[in-house]
Scaffold this motif. Structure first.
Motif, mmCIF file in Angstrom:
data_model
loop_
_atom_site.group_PDB
_atom_site.id
_atom_site.type_symbol
_atom_site.label_atom_id
_atom_site.label_comp_id
_atom_site.label_asym_id
_atom_site.label_seq_id
_atom_site.Cartn_x
_atom_site.Cartn_y
_atom_site.Cartn_z
ATOM 1 N N ASP A 1 22.638 34.388 -42.371
ATOM 2 C CA ASP A 1 21.585 34.816 -43.301
ATOM 3 C C ASP A 1 21.035 36.192 -42.936
ATOM 4 O O ASP A 1 20.708 37.005 -43.820
ATOM 5 C CB ASP A 1 20.444 33.795 -43.315
ATOM 6 N N THR B 1 15.506 27.225 -55.490
ATOM 7 C CA THR B 1 16.305 28.011 -54.540
ATOM 8 C C THR B 1 16.230 29.486 -54.937
ATOM 9 O O THR B 1 15.707 29.839 -55.998
ATOM 10 C CB THR B 1 17.792 27.595 -54.537
ATOM 11 N N ASN B 2 16.787 30.331 -54.090
ATOM 12 C CA ASN B 2 16.964 31.745 -54.419
ATOM 13 C C ASN B 2 18.394 32.039 -54.853
ATOM 14 O O ASN B 2 18.836 33.192 -54.838
ATOM 15 C CB ASN B 2 16.599 32.622 -53.217
ATOM 16 N N GLU B 3 19.109 30.985 -55.219
ATOM 17 C CA GLU B 3 20.499 31.122 -55.643
ATOM 18 C C GLU B 3 20.587 31.180 -57.164
ATOM 19 O O GLU B 3 19.755 30.604 -57.874
ATOM 20 C CB GLU B 3 21.329 29.944 -55.136
ATOM 21 N N THR C 1 24.326 29.478 -39.416
ATOM 22 C CA THR C 1 23.801 29.714 -40.763
ATOM 23 C C THR C 1 22.681 30.745 -40.740
ATOM 24 O O THR C 1 22.624 31.650 -41.580
ATOM 25 C CB THR C 1 23.285 28.402 -41.382
ATOM 26 N N ILE C 2 21.779 30.626 -39.755
ATOM 27 C CA ILE C 2 20.668 31.582 -39.651
ATOM 28 C C ILE C 2 21.200 32.981 -39.324
ATOM 29 O O ILE C 2 20.754 33.979 -39.893
ATOM 30 C CB ILE C 2 19.652 31.123 -38.592
ATOM 31 N N GLU D 1 22.373 42.826 -48.344
ATOM 32 C CA GLU D 1 21.621 42.889 -49.602
ATOM 33 C C GLU D 1 20.701 44.110 -49.634
ATOM 34 O O GLU D 1 20.576 44.788 -50.663
ATOM 35 C CB GLU D 1 20.809 41.616 -49.792
ATOM 36 N N GLU E 1 23.648 38.725 -44.074
ATOM 37 C CA GLU E 1 23.684 38.770 -45.532
ATOM 38 C C GLU E 1 22.444 39.474 -46.084
ATOM 39 O O GLU E 1 22.521 40.228 -47.065
ATOM 40 C CB GLU E 1 23.792 37.354 -46.101
ATOM 41 N N GLY E 2 21.306 39.258 -45.444
ATOM 42 C CA GLY E 2 20.092 39.957 -45.855
ATOM 43 C C GLY E 2 20.200 41.452 -45.639
ATOM 44 O O GLY E 2 19.730 42.257 -46.456
ATOM 45 N N SER F 1 22.708 36.068 -54.777
ATOM 46 C CA SER F 1 23.726 35.189 -54.188
ATOM 47 C C SER F 1 23.780 33.931 -55.034
ATOM 48 O O SER F 1 22.887 33.660 -55.842
ATOM 49 C CB SER F 1 23.381 34.850 -52.737
ATOM 50 N N ASP G 1 28.270 35.196 -51.119
ATOM 51 C CA ASP G 1 27.231 35.754 -50.238
ATOM 52 C C ASP G 1 26.337 36.735 -50.986
ATOM 53 O O ASP G 1 25.109 36.667 -50.893
ATOM 54 C CB ASP G 1 27.882 36.468 -49.050
ATOM 55 N N CYS G 2 26.954 37.687 -51.675
ATOM 56 C CA CYS G 2 26.218 38.690 -52.457
ATOM 57 C C CYS G 2 27.064 39.063 -53.664
ATOM 58 O O CYS G 2 28.293 39.100 -53.578
ATOM 59 C CB CYS G 2 25.950 39.956 -51.649
#
Length: 427
Positions: free
Chosen positions: A38, A91-93, A34-35, A45, A41-42, A62, A77-78
């Motif tokens: 991330d 969250t940032n979602e 997961t990390i 972005e 995905e970052g 996301s 994801d994005c």
């Protein structure tokens, strides 16, 4: 401009990959999936934030996509979205209605067969929750350009489409959906080592799910279900749907639905994204630069609508890569269509007068003067996607702003609403 920006994005991508690699080697070797996901995905972005135009109320988020019936996508994801959404508390979602989504991205650190299958299936869920919508005037312009390029005729009224052949009906409905749906893009960092392997991976997946037995047919493998773009390393698979690559049906009803490239994938990302945005918001084609060179693409998958046992489906054929792959130029010069003298006279007339009836004395005098028959000259002009004949036997242009040019004793014609004909003539 597009080349400059795509080169900048490629440099950014390489630097971010190097930063991740350095962190893994010098700080701590992370192995939590997961990390690791991330981190990539970052990176995606960061890159995508450099692709969108300021002032259009666009952002990269996301989260999940929802439709009017409250059906939701899997986690995305994005995505590039427009306007205001709903942030999921603490969250940032984000949750966005599908009508506000411009593009959806599935990000993979390593794009191999299993990751390709996973990405494809997640993109299918976007199709499943899509709400049919009325096209805006700008979106209709995109659909119209794509359809005219594909079929060599004007767009029929929606109520009359069932009067046409199956191949025309199917490409009509497919291009209609392609116009209004979000772009669906698989963004891979590593994985398939080259274009040949990426092509073979997709064909292998397709063969596992496409069958000639209509009773065993699996939904979700028509051209409209293919991602708009799949890329990893320096290899891409691109859909030919008018965004921006123009489709074209051959005389047997086949359509080169997927092509491939070993050029900078971020160049193709910009092309499809900026084409979508330029039509949607009426942005000048100047953003693409002079645009007199086109990247060399490699034909990949052809598709044809077919009917078996009363059911409509798609037939596919695979085109092998050429043996001299490394010898092909990265770019080829764009040129308009060259015309014969008779074709030039006809097109020049249509540029001024809008139509000419094939039963008129003027048209028949033209045929007699150049010793031509109607099928010969109209077949040639249709193949060049310049002229079509309507149901009243009137010849009309397939362009919005046709321009004719005489250069070095030869005749040329083409669409000039993007200024390309004029730029070519000056150059």
């Amino acid at each position: 401009m597009i080349n400059t920006v795509s080169d900048m994005l490629l440099d950014l991508k390489k630097k971010e990959e190097e930063a991740i690699d350095k962190f893994q080697k010098e700080v701590v070797n992370l192995n939590h999936p997961t990390i690791i996901g991330d981190m990539y995905e970052g990176t995606a972005e960061k890159i995508l934030n450099k692709t969108i135009f300021k002032g259009l109320d666009l952002k990269i988020v996301s989260g999940q996509i929802i439709n009017k019936d409250r059906k939701k996508s899997a986690q995305v994801d994005c995505m590039i979205v427009e306007g205001e959404g709903n942030q999921i508390p603490n969250t940032n979602e984000w949750i966005y209605d599908i009508s506000q989504v411009i593009a959806v991205f599935e990000v993979k650190k390593n794009l191999h067969k299993a990751d390709l299958v996973d990405s494809y299936n997640k993109m299918l869920k976007i199709n499943d929750i899509f709400d049919p919508v009325d096209m805006t005037e700008n979106e209709y312009s995109l659909f119209r350009d794509s359809f005219r390029s594909a079929v060599g005729m004007e767009v029929p009224d929606h109520k009359d489409i069932d009067q046409y052949s199956v191949d025309i009906q199917m490409i009509y409905h497919t291009l209609l959906m392609e116009t209004v749906m979000p772009l669906r893009i698989v963004f891979g960092f590593y994985g398939y080592k080259d274009m040949k392997n990426l092509r073979e991976g997709f064909v292998s997946f397709l063969k596992e799910n496409v069958t000639e037995d209509v009773d065993q047919a699996v939904k979700g493998f028509g051209p409209g279900s293919f991602p708009s773009l799949i890329f990893t390393r320096s290899s891409s698979l691109l859909k030919i749907n008018g965004i921006p690559y123009k489709p074209s049906l051959d005389k047997n009803g086949f359509w080169d639905v997927y092509t491939s490239s070993n050029h900078n994938p971020l160049f193709h990302l910009l092309e499809i994204l900026w084409t979508k945005l330029s039509y949607k918001h009426g942005i000048s084609s100047d953003i693409f630069g002079e645009d007199l060179q086109i990247e060399n693409l490699y034909r990949f998958l052809r598709s044809k609508a077919t009917v078996r046992d009363g059911k409509i489906g798609w037939e596919y054929s695979y085109i092998e890569l050429p043996d001299d792959l490394d010898l092909d130029p990265l770019y080829i010069d764009w040129e308009p269509e060259e015309l014969s003298e008779a074709e030039h006279l006809l097109v020049a007339w249509l540029c001024r007068e809008e139509s000419m009836n094939t039963k008129s004395s003027m048209f028949n005098d033209l045929l007699k003067r150049y010793n031509l028959d109607e099928n010969e000259i109209l077949g040639s002009l249709k193949a060049k996607r310049l002229v079509y004949k309507d149901n009243n036997n009137d010849l009309r242009l397939l362009t919005d702003q046709c321009a004719t040019v005489t250069k070095n004793g030869k005749f040329y014609a083409g669409e000039n609403k993007d200024g390309k004909m004029e730029k070519w003539a000056v150059k």
